[in-house]
Design a protein around this motif. Structure first.
Motif, short mmCIF file in Angstrom:
data_model
loop_
_atom_site.label_atom_id
_atom_site.label_comp_id
_atom_site.label_asym_id
_atom_site.label_seq_id
_atom_site.Cartn_x
_atom_site.Cartn_y
_atom_site.Cartn_z
N TRP A 1 0.84 -1.19 0.00
CA TRP A 1 0.00 0.00 0.00
C TRP A 1 0.88 1.24 0.00
O TRP A 1 0.69 2.16 -0.79
N TYR A 2 1.87 1.26 0.89
CA TYR A 2 2.78 2.39 1.01
C TYR A 2 3.61 2.59 -0.26
O TYR A 2 3.73 3.70 -0.77
N LEU A 3 4.20 1.51 -0.75
CA LEU A 3 5.09 1.62 -1.92
C LEU A 3 4.35 2.10 -3.16
O LEU A 3 4.91 2.87 -3.95
N GLU A 4 3.12 1.69 -3.33
CA GLU A 4 2.35 2.15 -4.48
C GLU A 4 2.13 3.66 -4.40
O GLU A 4 2.31 4.38 -5.38
N ARG A 5 1.80 4.16 -3.24
CA ARG A 5 1.58 5.59 -3.05
C ARG A 5 2.89 6.37 -3.14
O ARG A 5 2.94 7.45 -3.70
N ARG A 6 3.94 5.78 -2.59
CA ARG A 6 5.26 6.41 -2.70
C ARG A 6 5.66 6.56 -4.16
O ARG A 6 6.21 7.58 -4.57
N GLY A 7 5.38 5.57 -4.95
CA GLY A 7 5.68 5.63 -6.38
C GLY A 7 4.93 6.76 -7.07
O GLY A 7 5.52 7.51 -7.87
N ARG A 8 3.66 6.90 -6.77
CA ARG A 8 2.87 7.99 -7.38
C ARG A 8 3.38 9.34 -6.92
O ARG A 8 3.50 10.27 -7.73
N CYS A 9 3.68 9.47 -5.64
CA CYS A 9 4.23 10.74 -5.14
C CYS A 9 5.57 11.04 -5.79
O CYS A 9 5.84 12.19 -6.15
N GLY A 10 6.40 10.03 -5.92
CA GLY A 10 7.71 10.23 -6.54
C GLY A 10 7.60 10.73 -7.96
O GLY A 10 8.34 11.62 -8.38
N GLU A 11 6.66 10.19 -8.71
CA GLU A 11 6.45 10.64 -10.09
C GLU A 11 6.00 12.10 -10.12
O GLU A 11 6.49 12.90 -10.93
N LEU A 12 5.09 12.44 -9.24
CA LEU A 12 4.61 13.82 -9.17
C LEU A 12 5.73 14.77 -8.74
O LEU A 12 5.90 15.85 -9.31
N LEU A 13 6.51 14.36 -7.74
CA LEU A 13 7.63 15.18 -7.29
C LEU A 13 8.65 15.38 -8.40
O LEU A 13 9.20 16.47 -8.56
N TRP A 14 8.91 14.34 -9.18
CA TRP A 14 9.85 14.48 -10.29
C TRP A 14 9.31 15.49 -11.31
O TRP A 14 10.05 16.35 -11.79
N ASP A 15 8.03 15.38 -11.66
CA ASP A 15 7.45 16.32 -12.63
C ASP A 15 7.58 17.76 -12.14
O ASP A 15 7.96 18.65 -12.90
N LEU A 16 7.29 17.98 -10.86
CA LEU A 16 7.39 19.32 -10.30
C LEU A 16 8.85 19.78 -10.25
O LEU A 16 9.17 20.92 -10.61
N THR A 17 9.74 18.91 -9.83
CA THR A 17 11.17 19.23 -9.79
C THR A 17 11.66 19.64 -11.16
O THR A 17 12.37 20.65 -11.31
N ARG A 18 11.30 18.88 -12.15
CA ARG A 18 11.70 19.16 -13.54
C ARG A 18 11.22 20.55 -13.97
O ARG A 18 11.99 21.33 -14.53
N GLU A 19 9.97 20.88 -13.69
CA GLU A 19 9.43 22.19 -14.08
C GLU A 19 10.15 23.33 -13.35
O GLU A 19 10.45 24.37 -13.95
N ILE A 20 10.43 23.13 -12.08
CA ILE A 20 11.13 24.16 -11.31
C ILE A 20 12.54 24.37 -11.87
O ILE A 20 12.98 25.51 -12.07
#
Length: 164
Positions: A54-73
């Motif tokens: 449960w945790y790892l699946e959510r961590r994966g989604r958060c990680g993808e979103l964080l990468w997208d935001l990091t990239r834009e910044i």
């Protein structure tokens, strides 16, 4: 030129504290996985079984979103201090490859501390709490500590890892 400052280390090593302080000094953006996990999923009911999945699946989604935001910044010209919980070498290698694919300047910082020191920090952080504090139960602390794979000499050399 903007830079991606990736902060790695085991749970309780002081990664977020370091990254937050550095981001303020350098007028950069600080992003960390734990805050996002707490804000997005902290009040969700956890399953009785397979909590790690449960945790790892959510961590994966958060990680993808964080990468997208990091990239834009980074593309906007602003540096980022990022703490993603990359405990396994394979996770870090995949992340490094992603960064190389974007041709961003990457600086990797490693924070480490003895397990006893980290355990005490986590217990204190859990006790102090706070609105967006990631509570780390001691069994999870032990499991995460066991899962931590320190950088090899090859990784240290290839990435120019900075010990903090």
């Amino acid at each position: 030129m903007s830079a991606l400052h990736l902060v790695i280390g085991p749970v309780g090593a002081g990664k977020s504290t370091f990254a937050r302080r550095q981001a303020l000094q350098e007028r950069a953006v600080f992003l960390d996985l734990d805050t996002w996990m707490v804000r997005l999923f902290g009040k969700d009911a956890r399953p009785a079984e397979n909590v790690l999945d449960w945790y790892l699946e959510r961590r994966g989604r958060c990680g993808e979103l964080l990468w997208d935001l990091t990239r834009e910044i980074l593309l906007s010209g602003t540096s980022v201090f990022l703490e993603m919980g990359l405990v396994a070498r394979a996770e870090r290698e995949a992340f490094y490859a992603k960064v190389r694919g974007e041709d961003f300047r990457l600086v990797v910082y490693l924070l480490e501390a003895a397990r006893e020191v980290r355990r005490e920090r986590v217990v204190e952080r859990n006790r102090a709490g706070g609105e967006h504090t990631q509570i780390v139960p001691l069994p999870f602390f032990e499991m995460a500590s066991d899962a931590w794979e320190p950088p090899s000499e090859a990784e240290r050399e290839a990435m120019g890892i900075v010990d903090v």
